[in-house]
Motif scaffolding. Structure first.
Motif, PDB file in Angstrom:
ATOM      1  N   LYS A 114       0.827  -1.200   0.000  1.00  0.00           N
ATOM      2  CA  LYS A 114       0.000   0.000   0.000  1.00  0.00           C
ATOM      3  C   LYS A 114       0.868   1.260   0.000  1.00  0.00           C
ATOM      4  O   LYS A 114       0.552   2.261  -0.657  1.00  0.00           O
ATOM      5  N   ILE A 115       1.953   1.215   0.758  1.00  0.00           N
ATOM      6  CA  ILE A 115       2.882   2.359   0.772  1.00  0.00           C
ATOM      7  C   ILE A 115       3.438   2.593  -0.618  1.00  0.00           C
ATOM      8  O   ILE A 115       3.509   3.733  -1.105  1.00  0.00           O
ATOM      9  N   ASP A 116       3.847   1.504  -1.274  1.00  0.00           N
ATOM     10  CA  ASP A 116       4.386   1.626  -2.634  1.00  0.00           C
ATOM     11  C   ASP A 116       3.351   2.234  -3.585  1.00  0.00           C
ATOM     12  O   ASP A 116       3.679   3.050  -4.451  1.00  0.00           O
ATOM     13  N   ALA A 117       2.089   1.825  -3.412  1.00  0.00           N
ATOM     14  CA  ALA A 117       1.029   2.359  -4.267  1.00  0.00           C
ATOM     15  C   ALA A 117       0.868   3.862  -4.057  1.00  0.00           C
ATOM     16  O   ALA A 117       0.699   4.629  -5.014  1.00  0.00           O
ATOM     17  N   GLU A 118       0.931   4.300  -2.802  1.00  0.00           N
ATOM     18  CA  GLU A 118       0.819   5.739  -2.524  1.00  0.00           C
ATOM     19  C   GLU A 118       2.042   6.488  -3.048  1.00  0.00           C
ATOM     20  O   GLU A 118       1.932   7.620  -3.539  1.00  0.00           O
ATOM     21  N   MET A 119       3.209   5.856  -2.977  1.00  0.00           N
ATOM     22  CA  MET A 119       4.418   6.493  -3.512  1.00  0.00           C
ATOM     23  C   MET A 119       4.317   6.658  -5.020  1.00  0.00           C
ATOM     24  O   MET A 119       4.717   7.699  -5.571  1.00  0.00           O
ATOM     25  N   GLU A 120       3.782   5.636  -5.688  1.00  0.00           N
ATOM     26  CA  GLU A 120       3.621   5.733  -7.139  1.00  0.00           C
ATOM     27  C   GLU A 120       2.724   6.900  -7.509  1.00  0.00           C
ATOM     28  O   GLU A 120       2.949   7.588  -8.514  1.00  0.00           O
ATOM     29  N   GLY A 121       1.698   7.122  -6.688  1.00  0.00           N
ATOM     30  CA  GLY A 121       0.784   8.225  -6.946  1.00  0.00           C
ATOM     31  C   GLY A 121       1.255   9.549  -6.370  1.00  0.00           C
ATOM     32  O   GLY A 121       0.530  10.542  -6.425  1.00  0.00           O
TER      33      GLY A 121
END
Length: 593
Positions: A301-308
């Motif tokens: 989830k952290i990675d997903a927020e970083m991507e965005g």
């Protein structure tokens, strides 16, 4: 291939047959600052259009773009200040009789006199509602439902994938890709056609979504897809990520795992297998019941927020994850990267140095992924990394090079190739403003890609050649890059990817005529976000050709048709902002004394 051959066969003109004319109506959309002209074609009774065959709707130099392509109605639009009611409209389409005895090319000319009853062409029958852009500027991004490709993926057809998943009870694997993206192409060339992946995929429903097409935007936004390629495993129903009706029938999905970036076949199969072993539980259920799965899920989830680039959301998740797994070095490295995304407020702290030193100095922590994270931290923090700490970058790169498998040219246990590592070294040079490092790393990356092409068994690899052409362009080897792009243009004449690359190279070579021609082709064949990027380059090139006024007019007409949906979190806004900056720069140059 069968569908393509069928489209070709039904498009063969039936000589000697005179089909009746189809009806052409011209309209104007009300309340448009720049006149938006509409054209509607409808077949005569007992006939239909072949929408797979070429279509043409033009008036002078103005080319109308399709809004709707159905066998019983065709709709087109163009925003233009040049068109007048006295102009002539030229159209052509393939008309077929319903008895399927013939299919002929038919041309109809009409006056550009608006019919007051035609003020709107509804595109809802196409699907893809709720897109980030609603205009003729991006109509090429509206995808029609597709069948399965040679690797068994439904292409741009989430409805069919969801239906199959519901019928079979299988998990869906969604591949968000870009046709221009080298690692996305590598999946098609090296992984999805492999025996291990094919065996695994027997238990999956496969779906490919072109991340630059409007039809992917709602699903991409809700699943928080940022970078490409991103592969997401999901199952219908449950308490996972909700997908509203904008996502073409995917009312709800529960994400059970994602893979961001490229993985070699064996590693991807292993990683997906791990996710599938836990598929009986949703992402949220795993968080509630399993500590180990909790930490792994939170990192996803952290990675997903970083991507965005959602800094606040990523930091909140990091706080939650730290409470569950205090002292986790991967979380520590992620925190530095997330904080550095807010360049205005980021400051390097002593605790950051302690985390990096711990990764480097304690042998048990020296796994390849953590070492790569250290390099990524150096790159993201750049000049703010203390000089004493920057010296650690060289041994990290050396150690990673020593771990490279000479046969595969990849670091075992990661998706990183030799050329990727050289690319990271190049990024370090940029971050530290080290010109010597930049030059050496770029030469190394070029050499590595050339070796990879030789050992890949695929000398015509799109993925590797796209990456190579980009590096050659950066290195000033424009003629070699141009040769690559033009070679692939001959193979894919109607794909924007290689035209756009060629336009950039020709621009750097000061061959503005060729650059303009390639940029026009890129605009002609691009869609969605890619169309915005292509228009950006076309405006730049036209400006350099001394056609600033015309460049502004085309760019402003294009921008006038763009409608952003603020509820969707996609990349479109950044491309629109880039084009806006280009137009503003042209305006300033144009008005200089």
């Amino acid at each position: 291939m069968k569908a393509f051959l069928l489209a070709c066969l039904v498009s063969i003109p039936a000589f000697g047959i005179e089909a009746p004319p189809y009806l052409v109506r011209v309209g104007l959309e009300p309340a448009s600052k720049i006149p938006r002209w509409l054209v509607e074609l409808t077949p005569p009774a007992g006939h239909h259009f072949n929408v797979s065959a070429p279509l043409k709707v033009e008036s002078g130099t103005v080319v109308f773009k399709p809004l709707i392509k159905k066998d019983r109605i065709l709709g087109f639009a163009a925003s233009s200040l040049e068109l007048k009611e006295t102009d002539r409209l030229e159209t052509s389409a393939f008309l077929c009789d319903d008895a399927k005895t013939y299919c002929v090319k038919k041309s109809v000319s009409a006056a550009m006199k608006p019919d007051p009853s035609l003020q709107e062409i509804k595109t809802g029958v196409q699907g893809g509602g709720g897109s980030a852009i609603k205009s003729e500027s991006t109509i090429k991004s509206t995808s029609t439902s597709g069948g399965k490709d040679q690797n068994g993926f439904w292409v741009g057809n989430p409805d069919a994938a969801l239906s199959e998943a519901a019928r079979t009870g299988k998990t869906i694997l969604i591949d968000f890709f870009g046709v221009w993206c080298p690692p996305c192409n590598q999946y098609d060339e090296r992984v999805f056609n492999g025996r291990k992946f094919r065996n695994l995929s027997k238990n999956l429903v496969l779906l490919k979504m072109d991340a630059d097409r409007e039809s992917s935007f709602a699903l991409k936004s809700h699943l928080k897809v940022g970078g490409y390629p991103t592969l997401i495993l999901a199952k219908p129903g449950g308490t996972g990520i909700s997908i509203d009706s904008k996502a073409r029938g995917m009312e709800s999905l529960s994400e059970i795992g994602r893979v961001v970036g490229f993985r070699p076949e064996a590693e991807l199969v292993s990683e997906i297998g791990e996710f599938l072993s836990l598929q009986a539980m949703s992402l949220e259920e795993r968080i509630a019941t399993q500590r180990e799965a909790l930490v792994k899920s939170m990192k996803l989830k952290i990675d997903a927020e970083m991507e965005g680039k959602n800094v606040a959301a990523a930091l909140q998740l990091l706080d939650d994850a730290d409470a569950v797994s205090p002292g986790d070095l991967e979380l520590g490295m992620r925190r530095i990267q997330v904080r550095s995304m807010d360049s205005a407020s980021f400051q390097w702290e002593e605790s950051d140095s302690a985390i990096v030193r711990k990764v480097m100095e304690v042998p048990k922590h020296r796994n390849s992924r953590l070492l790569l994270s250290a390099v990524s931290v150096f790159v993201s923090a750049g000049a703010l990394v203390p000089v004493t700490l920057r010296a650690l970058a060289d041994p990290v790169i050396r150690e990673l090079r020593d771990r490279m498998n000479p046969k595969t040219l990849c670091i075992p246990g990661t998706e990183v190739s030799e050329s990727d590592l050289e690319g990271l070294d190049l990024d370090l040079g940029v971050a530290f403003s080290d010109e010597a490092r930049i030059k050496k790393a770029r030469a190394g990356a070029i050499s590595s890609l050339q070796k990879q092409i030789q050992i890949s068994g695929n000398p015509a690899s799109r993925a590797l050649h796209l990456e190579l052409a980009g590096l050659l362009t950066q290195d000033g080897q424009h003629a070699k890059a141009r040769t690559i792009y033009e070679t692939f243009i001959r193979k894919y004449p109607k794909e924007f990817t290689f035209h756009l690359g060629a336009a950039r190279v020709c621009y750097e070579m000061k061959e503005l005529g060729s650059a303009r021609a390639h940029a026009e082709e890129a605009v002609r064949h691009a869609y969605g976000d890619n169309l915005i990027r292509s228009m950006d380059w076309l405006v730049k090139i036209m400006h350099q050709q001394g056609e600033s006024a015309f460049a502004l007019r085309r760019g402003e007409e294009f921008m006038n048709g763009i409608r952003l949906d603020p509820s969707l979190r996609v990349r479109t806004e950044r491309y629109v902002s880039a084009l806006s900056r280009t137009l503003e720069a042209v305006r300033k140059e144009k008005h200089k004394p």
